[in-house]
Design a protein around this motif. Structure first.
Motif, short mmCIF file in Angstrom:
data_model
loop_
_atom_site.label_atom_id
_atom_site.label_comp_id
_atom_site.label_asym_id
_atom_site.label_seq_id
_atom_site.Cartn_x
_atom_site.Cartn_y
_atom_site.Cartn_z
N PHE A 74 41.33 37.66 41.67
CA PHE A 74 42.67 38.24 41.69
C PHE A 74 43.77 37.19 41.67
O PHE A 74 44.94 37.50 41.92
N ALA A 75 43.41 35.95 41.37
CA ALA A 75 44.39 34.86 41.46
C ALA A 75 45.60 35.09 40.57
O ALA A 75 46.72 34.70 40.92
N HIS A 76 45.44 35.74 39.42
CA HIS A 76 46.56 35.95 38.50
C HIS A 76 47.41 37.16 38.89
O HIS A 76 48.46 37.40 38.29
N LEU A 77 46.97 37.92 39.89
CA LEU A 77 47.70 39.12 40.29
C LEU A 77 48.28 39.03 41.69
O LEU A 77 49.14 39.85 42.05
N LEU A 78 47.84 38.05 42.50
CA LEU A 78 48.24 37.97 43.91
C LEU A 78 48.88 36.63 44.22
O LEU A 78 48.63 35.64 43.52
N PRO A 79 49.71 36.58 45.25
CA PRO A 79 50.28 35.29 45.69
C PRO A 79 49.18 34.33 46.11
O PRO A 79 48.04 34.73 46.37
N GLU A 80 49.55 33.07 46.17
CA GLU A 80 48.55 32.03 46.45
C GLU A 80 47.90 32.21 47.81
O GLU A 80 46.70 32.01 47.96
N SER A 81 48.66 32.60 48.79
CA SER A 81 48.12 32.81 50.13
C SER A 81 48.34 34.28 50.48
O SER A 81 49.49 34.75 50.56
N VAL A 82 47.27 34.99 50.68
CA VAL A 82 47.38 36.43 50.88
C VAL A 82 46.25 36.90 51.78
O VAL A 82 45.15 36.36 51.75
N SER A 83 46.54 37.92 52.60
CA SER A 83 45.51 38.53 53.43
C SER A 83 44.90 39.72 52.70
O SER A 83 45.46 40.22 51.71
N LEU A 84 43.77 40.20 53.19
CA LEU A 84 43.14 41.37 52.60
C LEU A 84 44.08 42.57 52.65
O LEU A 84 44.24 43.30 51.66
N HIS A 85 44.71 42.77 53.78
CA HIS A 85 45.62 43.91 53.95
C HIS A 85 46.76 43.83 52.95
O HIS A 85 47.10 44.83 52.28
N ARG A 86 47.35 42.65 52.79
CA ARG A 86 48.48 42.48 51.88
C ARG A 86 48.02 42.64 50.42
O ARG A 86 48.73 43.23 49.60
N ALA A 87 46.82 42.16 50.10
CA ALA A 87 46.30 42.30 48.74
C ALA A 87 46.15 43.77 48.37
O ALA A 87 46.51 44.20 47.26
N VAL A 88 45.64 44.58 49.30
CA VAL A 88 45.47 46.01 49.03
C VAL A 88 46.83 46.67 48.84
O VAL A 88 47.01 47.53 47.97
N GLN A 89 47.82 46.25 49.64
CA GLN A 89 49.17 46.81 49.50
C GLN A 89 49.75 46.51 48.11
O GLN A 89 50.31 47.38 47.44
N LEU A 90 49.60 45.27 47.66
CA LEU A 90 50.20 44.86 46.40
C LEU A 90 49.54 45.53 45.19
O LEU A 90 50.19 45.76 44.17
N LEU A 91 48.25 45.85 45.31
CA LEU A 91 47.53 46.42 44.18
C LEU A 91 47.46 47.94 44.23
O LEU A 91 46.88 48.56 43.33
N SER A 92 48.02 48.52 45.26
CA SER A 92 47.96 49.98 45.40
C SER A 92 48.72 50.66 44.26
O SER A 92 49.82 50.26 43.90
N GLY A 93 48.08 51.66 43.65
CA GLY A 93 48.75 52.46 42.64
C GLY A 93 48.58 51.97 41.22
O GLY A 93 49.04 52.63 40.28
N VAL A 94 47.92 50.84 41.00
CA VAL A 94 47.74 50.34 39.63
C VAL A 94 46.42 50.85 39.06
O VAL A 94 45.56 51.35 39.78
N ARG A 95 46.29 50.74 37.75
CA ARG A 95 44.99 50.93 37.12
C ARG A 95 44.33 49.56 37.01
O ARG A 95 44.95 48.62 36.53
N LEU A 96 43.07 49.49 37.41
CA LEU A 96 42.43 48.18 37.51
C LEU A 96 41.03 48.23 36.91
O LEU A 96 40.22 49.08 37.28
N LEU A 97 40.75 47.33 35.95
CA LEU A 97 39.42 47.18 35.39
C LEU A 97 38.79 45.93 36.02
O LEU A 97 39.32 44.83 35.89
N VAL A 98 37.68 46.13 36.71
CA VAL A 98 36.98 45.03 37.38
C VAL A 98 35.68 44.78 36.62
O VAL A 98 34.72 45.55 36.72
N ASP A 99 35.66 43.71 35.82
CA ASP A 99 34.49 43.40 35.02
C ASP A 99 33.59 42.41 35.76
O ASP A 99 34.08 41.57 36.52
#
Length: 624
Positions: free
Chosen positions: A77-102
């Motif tokens: 997720f490096a290209h979608l999240l800030p450099e330093s991020v917690s699990l809780h904050r990562a889930v907040q930032l990605l909430s509501g998007v469409r995401l393809l995990v290959d």
């Protein structure tokens, strides 16, 4: 079009082919109110290509696991999240998007935890791709074992769709024997298929058969980088005895030596790794069809020249195959039968005796594999131009495909089918029935001298004139002809249920085309519209497996098509899910699921869900 390979950048001229039902299932999982789907399957099955096509044109972020970064926190997720991020904050930032995990099996544990939490929270629509057989972060399988997301276990691309894909790659159809060879070698691995097919073309091994306008492959298997990768288990053996045993098995092909010829300790080790199969008679074969060609290629030219079999050495085994096929035909039983020697001759580009080729063509035609029957007949004609038996099989395969072959109508016993191919069904019926008056024996038939008359009599039944041959069929000895006689009697009586029962017997014996025709005849005999719909659906389902068959009995078949939503629900119902489970899976009410199933039953002619697995050949979304 871009086909994903390891770097996901390989450009090939092949369009996306097939998988329409899987596409609809994935696209439907991303609509409002749904949480997504997990797509699983072996490496090379086409998972990435499928999901990429499914999300094409939509707003969808993409992350990919890689071997190099699986130990770096949040690497995917490096290209979608800030450099330093917690699990809780990562889930907040990605909430509501469409995401393809290959390649989710290659995610680092932190990224896998993000994907799992996004599925728990349910505000992010996820398409997750996981390869079978690899170590997986613990959070990933909990996506489906915990019933957070439905799972689509991707099966092999069906043979017919594989043939379409290959035709797109070469710009024209491939002959069925070449399709069978590639399909068997690759075992559903599309990445291997593309690599092998490209190598065959580049080596000049793909040639056009001038008489059929189809591309054919004869000759050895090119050992490409992908082939070496897929056969590393055998090519990389360091134990001298194991490697020697594997090579001996490779050079024994197409025959299977006995366990008595090998060290049993070595065989036990190889069997434990699933590299060999041992049948009940003690015959030993390599498990994967690609292993033999790879081992032979790696052995060196001189060793191969000394150990390789010649076609002449296989003559007794070829005769045994022909006898076994003939016996099955005589016993009215054409269920699949292993025939490795004949297929090996074709693959090697060696001459195929016309007598053997005619029997192979006849066996395939009786099974409803009409294009394959024509291919075998052409193999025999290359060896013996003008072979009457091969000419007859080629003519019959073409005529029962609805084509009017450019052939001499004096060819024995093809006149009725030629008339049917021209659309003159009445003449076809008269021709078929008039040949079999009481007391006559078959004359100049498609069968060799002394072969039973049952199938030739049965032509009249298939063409719709059973009354003239029913008595003759009933008096023929044996259980096999009795099935054909029951078909004739049911058709004479206009008994729809009896025709359906006979169709079931025919299908069990391998006669898919005959079974399709009997079900189609039952449609017109049934008085109950619901039973007629069921027979029609069965007839169409079987006819689709008969390689373009167009016979008078199949004319006019129309199948009520399902809507995309009905297909999705029927898929799950056919996989065994209850209405409530389907409702929970698709975020629908139980009543809505029931209504859709009722409408689908009406269109398919089914009475309940017990008939769905038989009637509907759809991809199944499974829960683990």
């Amino acid at each position: 079009m871009t086909f994903e390979q390891d770097a996901k950048t390989l450009e090939l001229p092949w369009p996306f082919t097939g998988r329409e039902d899987e596409l609809e299932l994935i696209r439907g999982s991303l609509t409002t109110g749904r949480h997504g789907i997990v797509v699983t399957g072996p490496a090379g099955r086409g998972k990435t290509r499928l999901v990429t096509e499914a999300v094409r044109g939509g707003d969808c972020a993409r992350v990919t696991g890689t071997p190099e970064t699986r130990h770096l926190p949040f690497a995917a997720f490096a290209h979608l999240l800030p450099e330093s991020v917690s699990l809780h904050r990562a889930v907040q930032l990605l909430s509501g998007v469409r995401l393809l995990v290959d390649d989710a099996h290659l995610l680092d544990d932190h990224s896998a935890a993000v994907v799992h939490q996004l599925a728990v929270h349910g505000r992010t629509r996820l398409v997750v791709v996981v390869a079978d057989g690899d170590p997986v972060p613990g959070a990933v399988p909990r996506l489906w074992t915990g019933e957070l997301l439905p799972r689509l276990a991707l099966g092999p691309l069906p043979r017919d769709e594989t043939a379409q894909l290959l035709a797109a790659g070469v710009g024209g159809p491939l002959e069925p024997l070449t399709v069978n060879r590639l399909y068997g070698l690759c075992q559903g691995d599309l990445r291997l298929l593309r690599d092998l097919f490209r190598a065959v073309r580049q080596a000049g091994q793909l040639t056009r058969a001038t008489d059929a306008g189809e591309w054919a492959w004869r000759g050895p298997v090119p050992v490409t980088a992908t082939v070496r990768e897929r056969t590393a288990q055998v090519l990389g053996r360091t134990d001298v005895l194991e490697r020697e045993s594997l090579e001996r098995l490779a050079f024994a092909e197409p025959l299977a030596p006995s366990t008595d010829d090998f060290d049993l300790d070595v065989l036990e080790r190889l069997e434990a790794e699933a590299l060999i199969d041992i049948d009940d008679l003690g015959a030993v074969r390599l498990t994967h069809p690609l292993h033999g060609p790879a081992l032979r290629a790696a052995a060196g030219r001189l060793r191969a020249r000394r150990l390789a079999r010649t076609p002449e050495q296989c003559t007794p085994a070829l005769a045994a195959e022909r006898a076994a096929l003939t016996d099955r035909i005589d016993r009215t039983d054409v269920r699949p039968l292993p025939t490795p020697v004949g297929e090996w001759l074709v693959a090697e580009g060696a001459p195929v005796p016309a007598g053997y080729a005619a029997v192979r063509a006849r066996f395939a035609r009786l099974r409803g594999e009409l294009r394959e029957a024509a291919a075998w007949a052409r193999e025999g004609l290359r060896e013996a131009s003008g072979s009457p038996a091969c000419e007859v099989e080629l003519t019959l395969a073409a005529a029962q495909s609805g084509e009017v072959p450019a052939t001499d109508e004096a060819v024995a016993d093809t006149g009725s089918w030629l008339a049917a191919a021209r659309g003159d069904v009445e003449t076809a019926r008269e021709t078929a029935a008039a040949r079999w008056r009481e007391g006559e024996e078959p004359r100049g038939s498609a069968w060799e001298a002394g072969r039973p008359a049952a199938y030739a009599l049965y032509d009249a039944v298939r063409l719709g004139a059973p009354e003239r041959v029913a008595g003759r069929l009933a008096r023929l000895p044996g259980d096999g002809p009795a099935v054909l006689a029951r078909h004739a009697e049911a058709l004479v009586d206009g008994d729809g249920p009896a025709l359906d029962r006979v169709a079931g017997e025919l299908e069990q014996r391998g006669f898919l085309l005959f079974a399709a025709e009997a079900h189609a005849q039952a449609v017109r005999a049934h008085r109950d519209p619901r039973a007629a719909r069921m027979s029609r659906t069965r007839a169409v389902a079987l006819a689709r497996r008969c390689q373009g068959a167009r016979t008078p009995a199949l004319s006019g078949l129309v199948l009520g098509e399902l809507t995309a939503r009905q297909r999705q629900i029927v898929t799950l119902a056919a996989a065994g899910l209850s209405n409530r489970q389907i409702a929970e899976r698709l975020t629908l009410s139980v009543r809505t699921v029931g209504n859709h199933l009722y409408s689908a039953y009406s269109r398919l002619g089914a009475s309940d869900r017990a008939a769905l697995p038989w009637l509907v050949e759809l991809p199944a979304a499974q829960s683990a």
